[in-house]
Each structure stands twice: as structure tokens, then as C-alpha cells.
Design an enzyme around this catalytic site. Structure first.
Site, PDB file in Angstrom:
ATOM      1  N   TYR A   1     -27.765  32.684  30.181  1.00 24.35           N
ATOM      2  CA  TYR A   1     -28.032  33.801  29.263  1.00 24.35           C
ATOM      3  C   TYR A   1     -28.809  33.330  28.045  1.00 24.35           C
ATOM      4  O   TYR A   1     -29.784  33.960  27.633  1.00 24.35           O
ATOM      5  CB  TYR A   1     -26.719  34.453  28.851  1.00 24.35           C
ATOM      6  CG  TYR A   1     -26.883  35.679  27.991  1.00 24.35           C
ATOM      7  CD1 TYR A   1     -27.654  36.757  28.430  1.00 24.35           C
ATOM      8  CD2 TYR A   1     -26.268  35.772  26.747  1.00 24.35           C
ATOM      9  CE1 TYR A   1     -27.816  37.892  27.642  1.00 24.35           C
ATOM     10  CE2 TYR A   1     -26.413  36.898  25.962  1.00 24.35           C
ATOM     11  CZ  TYR A   1     -27.182  37.956  26.403  1.00 24.35           C
ATOM     12  OH  TYR A   1     -27.336  39.077  25.612  1.00 24.35           O
TER      13      TYR A   1
ATOM     14  N   SER B   1     -30.746  38.766  21.223  1.00 25.49           N
ATOM     15  CA  SER B   1     -29.351  38.406  20.972  1.00 25.49           C
ATOM     16  C   SER B   1     -29.317  37.171  20.092  1.00 25.49           C
ATOM     17  O   SER B   1     -30.287  36.397  20.050  1.00 25.49           O
ATOM     18  CB  SER B   1     -28.640  38.111  22.313  1.00 25.49           C
ATOM     19  OG  SER B   1     -27.377  37.515  22.103  1.00 25.49           O
TER      20      SER B   1
END
Length: 251
Positions: free
Chosen positions: A149, A136
């Protein structure tokens, strides 16, 4: 089996399901891996050549069974797509729910390592393998409320970069794909623990966010380059997202 084998984790929805469909269209026999049997069965039934394996990537026993299934197929294992992962929560570090952080590390980092380690002998045996890590942009840039995250995705990026160094000289490419804003059916809903309004607000005013098929297209492109060509990293965002913190929204 004459078709090359591609193993795709997190294949029951979103980017994983789109990637399974695209790779099947590219001529791979897809081994679709996820926890939800009903979704996997529906996916595999619609593909020309595929095998469903119900497995949790945080389980050593499940991954050992996956390796057995892949071995029994008897084909050339040429592609692993480490897609399974996710986010939970958006609290500050000060208010961190450590159980959420632990889950994110277990799935995004240790799950990726577990699957990769288990399948490496089969991948190397093919003589022309590719490992794709779906990370990501959160693995490259931090943001407030994303501590758990971003920490997990930074770790996953570190795994990809380290693995590429360690496999140098062996016939295994390592590709990292870092999507920005992708609108899928479950990612934001899961992150905000079922709060549909909060999940929808992430994409509010963004006319054309990325969709799962856009990322599947990136996976297929990297995997089908001549094998001497390694695409180290693709950072892919929608046009509306210039950076992690800058998104054009139509009011």
C-alpha cells in the site's frame, strides 16, 4: 449546462460518496463514477444535479465511455477528484501476496493516471480546472506490514508532483490530499478481506477518528479557492494521531 462539472471516482461509498454530496452542495454537477450501479443510483438520486457512470478505472473501455458521457453533458469540466483506490493485506514484504500488490498498483496508480490522462483535454478546455488526488499519509511514510500500500501511495504522490510540474503554465491546478486515520464503512474491511474484528481493531480506543465528511470538506475547500491559489498538499490526521506510528487510544 450552466453548472461546472466535477468528476469523482470511487463515488459509491466512503470519501468518494461524501465528496460527491459536498460538491453537489457547492453547486457542481457531479459525475459520480464507480463499479456498483445500485449504490451510484442511490447516491445520484439524492443529489440536486448529478450523473452516474458505472465504470472500472482499470478498464480503458470504461474510461473511454466515461469521457463520452462527460463530453455529452456539454458543460465546463472544472474538477477531477481521483479518489478511487484502496489497500489489501498487511503482510510483510517477505510474505507479500503479489496479486494484492498488483491490484493496489492497478487501482491507486494506473487507474489514477488513466482517468487523468483521458480527462485532461476537457479539463484544460475549461480554462480553470483542478485535479485533486486523494492519496494517503502512507504515500509519505512507510510502516511495517504496509509495503504494498505504501509503495502504491508513494507512486501516486509522485504522479501528483510530476503532473504539477508538467502542467505548469497551463490553467490546471494539482492538489494532493493525504488523509491519516479515516474511519469509513469499507476501507479497513476490504483491507482485511472481510475480517470485521481486525478492521475494528485499527480504530479501537480512538474516540474521534476522521470521517469521510472531513476529507470531503478538504476537497471542497481546495477546489473553491480563487483559481490562482494552488494548495499543493494537505496532510490531515485526527487529533489523536500525531504520526503514522503514534496514536492516542483511550483504554
Amino acid at each position: 449546462m450552466s453548472s461546472p462539472i466535477a468528476v469523482v471516482t470511487g463515488a459509491s461509498s466512503g470519501i468518494g460518496a461524501a465528496t460527491a454530496r459536498r460538491l453537489a452542495a457547492e453547486g457542481f454537477h457531479v459525475v459520480a463514477v464507480a463499479r456498483r450501479a445500485d449504490r451510484l443510483d442511490s447516491l445520484v438520486a439524492a443529489l440536486p444535479s448529478a450523473t452516474a457512470v458505472v465504470a472500472d478505472i482499470t478498464s480503458d473501455a470504461d474510461i473511454s465511455r466515461l469521457v463520452g458521457v462527460v463530453t455529452d453533458l456539454g458543460g465546463s469540466v472544472e474538477l477531477l477528484v481521483n479518489n478511487a483506490g484502496g489497500a489489501i493485506g498487511a503482510e510483510t514484504v517477505e510474505e507479500a501476496d503479489l496479486s494484492d500488490w498488483q491490484w493496489m498498483f492497478e487501482v491507486n496508480v494506473l487507474g489514477t493516471v488513466r482517468v487523468t490522462k483521458a480527462l485532461l483535454p476537457l479539463l484544460e478546455k475549461s480554462g480553470r480546472a483542478t485535479i485533486v488526488m486523494i492519496s494517503s499519509t502512507a504515500g509519505l511514510v512507510v510502516y511495517e506490514g504496509g509495503g504494498g500500500y505504501t509503495a502504491a501511495k508513494h507512486a501516486q504522490t509522485a504522479v501528483a508532483e510530476t503532473l504539477r510540474l508538467e502542467l505548469n503554465g497551463r490553467p490546471i491546478r494539482v492538489v494532493e490530499i493525504d488523509p491519516g486515520m479515516v474511519k469509513t464503512d469499507e476501507f479497513a474491511i476490504k483491507r482485511f478481506e472481510g475480517d470485521a474484528a481486525r478492521a475494528e481493531a485499527v480504530y479501537k480506543g480512538v474516540e474521534f477518528p476522521l470521517v469521510a465528511d472531513d476529507i470531503a470538506d478538504c476537497v471542497a475547500w481546495t477546489a473553491t479557492r480563487p483559481h490562482h491559489v494552488n494548495i499543493d498538499r494537505i496532510v490531515v490526521r485526527p487529533l489523536a494521531q500525531a504520526a503514522q506510528h503514534k496514536v492516542h487510544r483511550v483504554v
